[in-house]
Design a protein around this motif. Structure first.
Motif, PDB file in Angstrom:
ATOM      1  N   ARG A 111       0.814  -1.210   0.000  1.00  0.00           N
ATOM      2  CA  ARG A 111       0.000   0.000   0.000  1.00  0.00           C
ATOM      3  C   ARG A 111       0.848   1.261   0.000  1.00  0.00           C
ATOM      4  O   ARG A 111       0.513   2.250  -0.646  1.00  0.00           O
ATOM      5  CB  ARG A 111      -0.937   0.009   1.217  1.00  0.00           C
ATOM      6  CG  ARG A 111      -1.960  -1.095   1.236  1.00  0.00           C
ATOM      7  CD  ARG A 111      -2.929  -0.927   2.388  1.00  0.00           C
ATOM      8  NE  ARG A 111      -2.267  -0.842   3.686  1.00  0.00           N
ATOM      9  CZ  ARG A 111      -1.958  -1.899   4.423  1.00  0.00           C
ATOM     10  NH1 ARG A 111      -2.230  -3.117   3.972  1.00  0.00           N
ATOM     11  NH2 ARG A 111      -1.385  -1.751   5.604  1.00  0.00           N
ATOM     12  N   HIS A 112       1.943   1.229   0.765  1.00  0.00           N
ATOM     13  CA  HIS A 112       2.739   2.448   0.942  1.00  0.00           C
ATOM     14  C   HIS A 112       4.163   2.294   0.444  1.00  0.00           C
ATOM     15  O   HIS A 112       4.928   3.254   0.467  1.00  0.00           O
ATOM     16  CB  HIS A 112       2.758   2.841   2.424  1.00  0.00           C
ATOM     17  CG  HIS A 112       1.425   2.719   3.082  1.00  0.00           C
ATOM     18  ND1 HIS A 112       1.202   1.943   4.199  1.00  0.00           N
ATOM     19  CD2 HIS A 112       0.225   3.257   2.752  1.00  0.00           C
ATOM     20  CE1 HIS A 112      -0.069   2.008   4.533  1.00  0.00           C
ATOM     21  NE2 HIS A 112      -0.688   2.797   3.678  1.00  0.00           N
TER      22      HIS A 112
ATOM     23  N   ARG B 287      -7.696   3.701   6.800  1.00  0.00           N
ATOM     24  CA  ARG B 287      -7.229   3.140   5.538  1.00  0.00           C
ATOM     25  C   ARG B 287      -5.711   2.993   5.532  1.00  0.00           C
ATOM     26  O   ARG B 287      -5.182   2.028   4.994  1.00  0.00           O
ATOM     27  CB  ARG B 287      -7.683   4.021   4.372  1.00  0.00           C
ATOM     28  CG  ARG B 287      -9.187   4.099   4.180  1.00  0.00           C
ATOM     29  CD  ARG B 287      -9.532   4.775   2.855  1.00  0.00           C
ATOM     30  NE  ARG B 287      -8.907   6.088   2.730  1.00  0.00           N
ATOM     31  CZ  ARG B 287      -9.471   7.229   3.117  1.00  0.00           C
ATOM     32  NH1 ARG B 287     -10.674   7.201   3.681  1.00  0.00           N
ATOM     33  NH2 ARG B 287      -8.850   8.375   2.959  1.00  0.00           N
TER      34      ARG B 287
ATOM     35  N   ARG C  84      -4.695   0.291   8.432  1.00  0.00           N
ATOM     36  CA  ARG C  84      -5.344  -1.011   8.265  1.00  0.00           C
ATOM     37  C   ARG C  84      -5.282  -1.794   9.563  1.00  0.00           C
ATOM     38  O   ARG C  84      -4.999  -2.984   9.595  1.00  0.00           O
ATOM     39  CB  ARG C  84      -4.690  -1.821   7.142  1.00  0.00           C
ATOM     40  CG  ARG C  84      -4.488  -1.054   5.857  1.00  0.00           C
ATOM     41  CD  ARG C  84      -5.776  -0.667   5.201  1.00  0.00           C
ATOM     42  NE  ARG C  84      -6.461  -1.820   4.641  1.00  0.00           N
ATOM     43  CZ  ARG C  84      -7.632  -1.754   4.024  1.00  0.00           C
ATOM     44  NH1 ARG C  84      -8.259  -0.608   3.916  1.00  0.00           N
ATOM     45  NH2 ARG C  84      -8.183  -2.836   3.527  1.00  0.00           N
TER      46      ARG C  84
ATOM     47  N   SER D 276      -3.078  -6.908  -0.657  1.00  0.00           N
ATOM     48  CA  SER D 276      -3.111  -6.112  -1.879  1.00  0.00           C
ATOM     49  C   SER D 276      -4.347  -5.247  -1.993  1.00  0.00           C
ATOM     50  O   SER D 276      -4.562  -4.593  -2.996  1.00  0.00           O
ATOM     51  CB  SER D 276      -3.047  -7.039  -3.099  1.00  0.00           C
ATOM     52  OG  SER D 276      -4.120  -7.971  -3.057  1.00  0.00           O
ATOM     53  N   SER D 277      -5.192  -5.232  -0.954  1.00  0.00           N
ATOM     54  CA  SER D 277      -6.395  -4.402  -1.017  1.00  0.00           C
ATOM     55  C   SER D 277      -6.017  -2.943  -0.871  1.00  0.00           C
ATOM     56  O   SER D 277      -5.077  -2.601  -0.192  1.00  0.00           O
ATOM     57  CB  SER D 277      -7.375  -4.816   0.079  1.00  0.00           C
ATOM     58  OG  SER D 277      -6.775  -4.679   1.342  1.00  0.00           O
ATOM     59  N   PRO D 278      -6.739  -2.009  -1.475  1.00  0.00           N
ATOM     60  CA  PRO D 278      -6.377  -0.603  -1.434  1.00  0.00           C
ATOM     61  C   PRO D 278      -6.662  -0.015  -0.066  1.00  0.00           C
ATOM     62  O   PRO D 278      -7.389  -0.558   0.714  1.00  0.00           O
ATOM     63  CB  PRO D 278      -7.270   0.030  -2.499  1.00  0.00           C
ATOM     64  CG  PRO D 278      -8.461  -0.865  -2.591  1.00  0.00           C
ATOM     65  CD  PRO D 278      -7.956  -2.241  -2.327  1.00  0.00           C
TER      66      PRO D 278
ATOM     67  N   SER E  24      -6.348  -7.381   6.074  1.00  0.00           N
ATOM     68  CA  SER E  24      -4.999  -6.965   6.450  1.00  0.00           C
ATOM     69  C   SER E  24      -4.162  -8.175   6.821  1.00  0.00           C
ATOM     70  O   SER E  24      -4.586  -9.019   7.612  1.00  0.00           O
ATOM     71  CB  SER E  24      -5.072  -5.990   7.644  1.00  0.00           C
ATOM     72  OG  SER E  24      -3.791  -5.675   8.111  1.00  0.00           O
TER      73      SER E  24
END
Length: 725
Positions: free
Chosen positions: A219-220, A314, A317, A723-725, A699
């Motif tokens: 994500r980051h 978000r 997570r 891999s979820s946003p 997560s």
């Protein structure tokens, strides 16, 4: 001037005492032309000793030297009494205060307490060891070392679990170590190199940079976090943080900790994060403080606030954050004396609702502000010599509510709630306790309702609400029986029926009452609960008895409205569910709790639950399972189990921990956590993996950290795998 070579037998000018020790004292002041003092005396013991020109003392064989806080052992020694410098060789051991140094050869100045050791193994407080070619003691707190290794592990013939090999270093006890040519080794294998390294060598806290954290998640991106610790004083310290992400997130934070007195401590965490999507800096703050004061006073406070909770949900997570939607801050000042207490309170609660998929605008937050409150409490207190007991809760509030754009306002509230109970003497196997109370609440404003009788705004009209409460507790008649076992131990079975009656009168139309907390919501009641309790006690020898099992059967009955509402073809009923609760602790460390509710109609199961735990030494396992049923459709509607445990040998070095939440209805593992801890003689390691699955949050996270005794955290890696946003 040097000592002549040592030879066997009696030498000219030598006092030789076979298998004995010669002890004598020399005064440093006498050789320096100054008066001698007790602290300046030198004591030397040896099997052989001789003088050279009455200035150089030579000794061989089990040499022992004592001078002030210095203790020296060796095979051979030369002491120049004019300069107080010595040379020692052969199994040399130098002790001073908490440090111990062993070497092949030593050159030392007793007057200045400095010198050089060659081929040395040394222990330096608080927990450090050194082995190398040369160690030079510069003064009481400074050392210089060359070509050696530095560790907090005890030195043996094998390579230590971890060590820092250095070409040269300067150490300051209770200060810092300046290392050059540094190679970090694990079991003798190099894993890290740096030309220079600065590290605190202190028992107490020391300012400096902490070991960087790094990790990765999709994500980051890649993550690097660094921190600087600053002990401002003995009662206050702070840590500054800088977090960098490869996907352009930047985080800056500060954590403050304080303990100004023995009964006062607190902390405050401040953090701001740049969102690359909006180029805005979002922030959050969390802190706590508690303090006990003289005279029964106490202060407690908490701050929990953020600029955008949805953003941090978000970003982090975090399962903990997503299951805790409220932000709650408060400050209280309390005083307690005897059965009485006074509380001054102010708090702020904000419930943030997550923006769901398809929503263009986020739903409004619910804000509840207790601007100020004064509360007086009197715990149940006997009135003189009478059997009457009185209790009281009285308070005054200034409140503010934001429920919607129109339903927003500020108002005052006064609340008084006294109760009186009667404790009857009765019989030892029967007790009767009636209770009566009344509640009066005054509001400076009330809700205004629309055509559908729903509150839409505040009306500037005062409102007074009152209602009565009553209760009756009947315990008994109780019966029991005692069995004496063949072992001489005893079992006692106690049957204790109870009836509990509760009454709350109708306070009127509750839809116009501003609702802030539980004091504003009233559930009208005129019901009783019958209970049949069974308790089993076990008495072993002269020891006291303990309860090993209990079984309670109970059901509620309403004298007015229904407790079970109609769901055709099922009719409403004044009876509540019939519940059975079994609890048992057959032996120390094992407990089991089983509950089931059904009814009030035959065959209509409502819910079941099982809670059990077993502990043995450092290991434990616990299981919780709960299910709910639809009595109309006669099927299960929800079923979840939580299994957790830890495995560790008694006094062992390792510990394995696990926790799993499984949804049987949806056949889904909602939460899985696995952790492994290892504690070595001079290091420890921790590894954790967590997989959390819930609507709106998937997560998978991991963390690996290694702590080195005396140095702190050496490695801390954490990141995400989902891999979820």
């Amino acid at each position: 001037m040097r000592c002549p070579p040592a030879h066997g037998g009696r030498q000219p000018g030598t006092r030789h005492i076979t298998e004995a020790l010669l002890a004598f004292s020399l005064a440093l002041g006498a050789w320096a032309g100054e008066p001698a003092g007790p602290a300046q005396a030198i004591s030397l013991q040896a099997q052989h000793q001789q003088w050279v020109e009455d200035q150089l003392l030579c000794a061989q064989g089990s040499v022992r030297v004592s001078y002030q806080d210095i203790r020296l052992q060796c095979d051979e020694i030369e002491v120049d009494l004019s300069t107080m410098k010595l040379r020692a060789s052969g199994r040399v051991v130098l002790d001073q205060a908490d440090s111990r140094m062993a070497c092949d050869r030593l050159e030392f100045d007793l007057r200045k307490k400095v010198g050089t050791l060659y081929a040395v193994d040394a222990f330096l407080p608080p927990t450090y060891y050194f082995r190398g070619a040369e160690l030079e003691k510069l003064d009481e707190t400074h050392y210089r070392i060359k070509d050696g290794l530095f560790t907090s592990c005890q030195l043996t013939t094998d390579a230590p679990p971890w060590s820092i090999d250095v070409a040269e270093a300067t150490l300051e006890i209770e200060g810092y170590g300046h290392f050059r040519g540094v190679s970090m080794r694990v079991q003798g294998v190099p894993v890290f190199y740096t030309p220079r390294l600065l590290w605190p060598i202190k028992r107490d806290r020391a300012a400096g940079f902490l070991v960087p954290n790094f990790g990765f998640n999709d994500r980051h991106g890649a993550y690097l976090g660094t921190a600087f610790f600053w002990p401002v004083s003995r009662a206050f310290d702070t840590t500054f943080y800088l977090d960098l992400y490869s996907k352009d997130y930047v985080g800056i934070g500060d954590e403050l900790r304080w303990a100004p007195a023995e009964n006062a401590r607190g902390s405050l965490q401040l953090y701001t994060l740049r969102d690359p999507a909006t180029n805005h800096w979002e922030w959050k703050a969390f802190g706590k403080h508690s303090q006990l004061l003289a005279g029964g006073y106490s202060i407690k406070g908490q701050i929990d606030e953020t600029s955008d909770l949805d953003f941090f949900r978000r970003f982090e997570r975090s399962a903990d954050r997503n299951t805790r939607p409220d932000l709650f801050s408060f400050l209280t000042l309390s005083r307690t004396w005897g059965a009485q207490s006074v509380n001054l309170r102010s708090d702020h609660r904000r419930r943030v609702y997550e923006t769901l998929t398809g929503q263009t605008t986020p739903p409004p937050d619910l804000v509840l502000d207790r601007l100020a409150e004064v509360e007086y409490r009197l715990r149940s207190t006997r009135v003189g010599a009478t059997p009457l007991y009185v209790s009281l809760v009285a308070l005054g509030d200034a409140l503010r509510v934001e429920r919607s754009e129109t339903l927003t306002g500020q108002y005052g509230r006064l609340d008084v709630f006294p109760t009186v109970s009667l404790l009857t003497s009765g019989l030892p196997w029967l007790s009767l306790t009636p209770t009566i109370g009344g509640r009066e609440t005054y509001y400076t404003r009330r809700y205004e309702l629309d055509a559908n009788r729903r509150p839409v705004r505040f009306a500037d009209e005062a409102l007074a609400r009152s209602y009565w409460t009553g209760g009756l507790s009947l315990v008994g008649p109780s019966v029991s029986r005692i069995w004496e076992l063949a072992s001489g131990n005893k079992l006692k079975h106690l049957v204790e029926p109870r009836v509990e009656y509760s009454y709350i009168s109708n306070p009127g139309d509750q839809r116009i009452i501003p609702v802030f907390d539980e004091k504003d919501s009233v559930l009208v009641a005129n019901r009783c609960r019958w209970i049949i309790g069974n308790r089993l006690f076990y008495k072993e020898g002269a020891a006291g008895s303990r309860e090993v099992a209990s079984l309670e059967l109970y059901q509620d009955y309403s004298f007015t409205g229904p407790l079970t509402y109609a769901r055709p073809p099922l009719e409403e009923s004044r009876k509540g569910p019939f519940t059975a609760a079994l609890r048992t602790t057959p032996w120390q460390g094992l407990s089991i709790d089983v509950r089931a509710s059904a009814g009030p109609f035959a065959g209509s199961m409502r819910n079941t639950s099982l809670t059990s735990s077993l502990a043995r030494g450092a290991s434990n396992v616990a299981l919780t399972w709960s299910s709910t049923y639809d009595p109309l459709k006669a099927r299960m509607t929800a079923s979840q189990a939580v299994l957790s445990g830890a495995l560790s040998p008694s006094g062992g070095r390792w510990r394995l921990e696990t926790r799993m939440v499984y949804d049987f209805q949806n056949r889904l593992a909602l939460d899985q956590r696995y952790a492994f801890r290892w504690r070595g003689s001079c290091w420890s390691a921790f590894a954790e993996y967590r997989d959390y699955r819930a609507p709106g949050l998937n997560s998978r996270d991991y963390r690996i950290s290694i702590d080195l005794t005396g140095l702190g955290t050496f490695l801390d890696i954490h990141g995400g795998l989902d891999s979820s946003p």
